[in-house]
Design an enzyme around this catalytic site. Structure first.
Site, short mmCIF file in Angstrom:
data_model
loop_
_atom_site.label_atom_id
_atom_site.label_comp_id
_atom_site.label_asym_id
_atom_site.label_seq_id
_atom_site.Cartn_x
_atom_site.Cartn_y
_atom_site.Cartn_z
N LYS A 1 0.83 -1.21 0.00
CA LYS A 1 0.00 0.00 0.00
C LYS A 1 0.86 1.26 0.00
CE LYS A 1 -1.41 2.19 3.23
NZ LYS A 1 -1.69 2.33 4.64
N HIS B 1 -10.84 0.98 2.48
CA HIS B 1 -12.08 1.34 1.77
C HIS B 1 -12.09 0.76 0.35
CE1 HIS B 1 -13.04 3.99 5.07
NE2 HIS B 1 -11.86 4.56 4.95
#
Ligand code: SF4
Length: 239
Positions: free
Chosen positions: A132, A152
């Protein structure tokens, strides 16, 4: 990713832009080393705290070489407001020293010449930098067409049915294989907003969701017409 999934992503992007607009983007992209350190600091905290930690670090040390040479305790002291101080101090120090060892300077310029997935591999070879963080550096600092997968994005793309994967990293690699050109920044940023305001972990507000007609989520909650769209959202909060 096949043509059908690519078309679905484009359609989703159009619908999100229709609802939320085109997310603003800085003309001057942030320095990739700063972005990497900032993203490490942003893990499991909010934007305010990670910003404070970043400012403390810059104020105390002036240049990255000073951080690389500092003790873990001294780094930790400056960044403790962002939480996980020990872990984050170790990741930052290891990253900066790794660059010095490899490049003889604190610079990520070498990444600019490398394709997306190999660049992710290079960045994640530094202990403490995950997929990430690496993908955020590529998208936000190097302007690559890469969609990072935070909590999300993971939840929404799996609910919608663009991919089916059990964790964020698997989702990232499936999602970014032949990602449609030029829309990763908009797609990523608006999907985070969707996840915070409408497609929340519990009781998603499917009734007001712009994607309700094309979403495959089996537990769609079409009665729920409430959203929290007034809430401001911050880009790197808790990603
Ligand atoms: S329809 Fe519901 S589950 Fe599907 S993306 Fe929208 S809020 Fe999420």
């Amino acid at each position: 990713m096949d043509k059908r999934s690519q078309n679905k992503i484009k359609k989703i992007n159009d619908l999100l832009v229709e609802r939320f607009g085109v997310p603003p983007r800085n003309k001057k992209l942030p320095d990739p080393v700063e972005m990497t350190v900032g993203t490490i600091l942003s893990q499991n905290t909010n934007d305010n705290n990670s910003y404070k930690a970043f400012q403390n670090l810059k104020k105390k040390f002036k240049i990255w070489n000073d951080v690389a040479n500092a003790s873990l305790n001294d780094i930790e002291k400056e960044i403790k407001v962002a939480g996980l101080g020990k872990q984050k101090a170790a990741a930052i120090k290891n990253f900066l020293n790794g660059l010095l060892e490899r490049e003889k300077k604190i610079s990520l310029n070498f990444i600019k010449k490398i394709d997306e997935f190999p660049a992710i591999e290079e960045l994640t070879s530094f202990k403490g930098i995950g997929v990430k963080t690496a993908s955020c550096v590529l998208l936000f600092s190097l302007g690559r067409n890469i969609c990072p997968v935070d909590t999300h994005v993971f939840r929404t793309v799996n609910r919608i049915g663009i991919v089916k994967a059990s964790d964020r990293d698997k989702t990232f690699f499936l999602l970014n294989e032949n990602f449609p050109e030029g829309i990763a920044h908009s797609f990523h940023t608006n999907l985070i907003r969707l996840g915070r305001e409408i497609c929340k972990p519990k009781n998603p507000s499917c009734g007001v969701c712009p994607l309700k007609k094309i979403c495959n989520y089996e537990e769609k909650n079409l009665d729920n017409k409430k959203s929290t769209s007034e809430k401001s959202f911050m880009l790197l909060d808790n990603i």
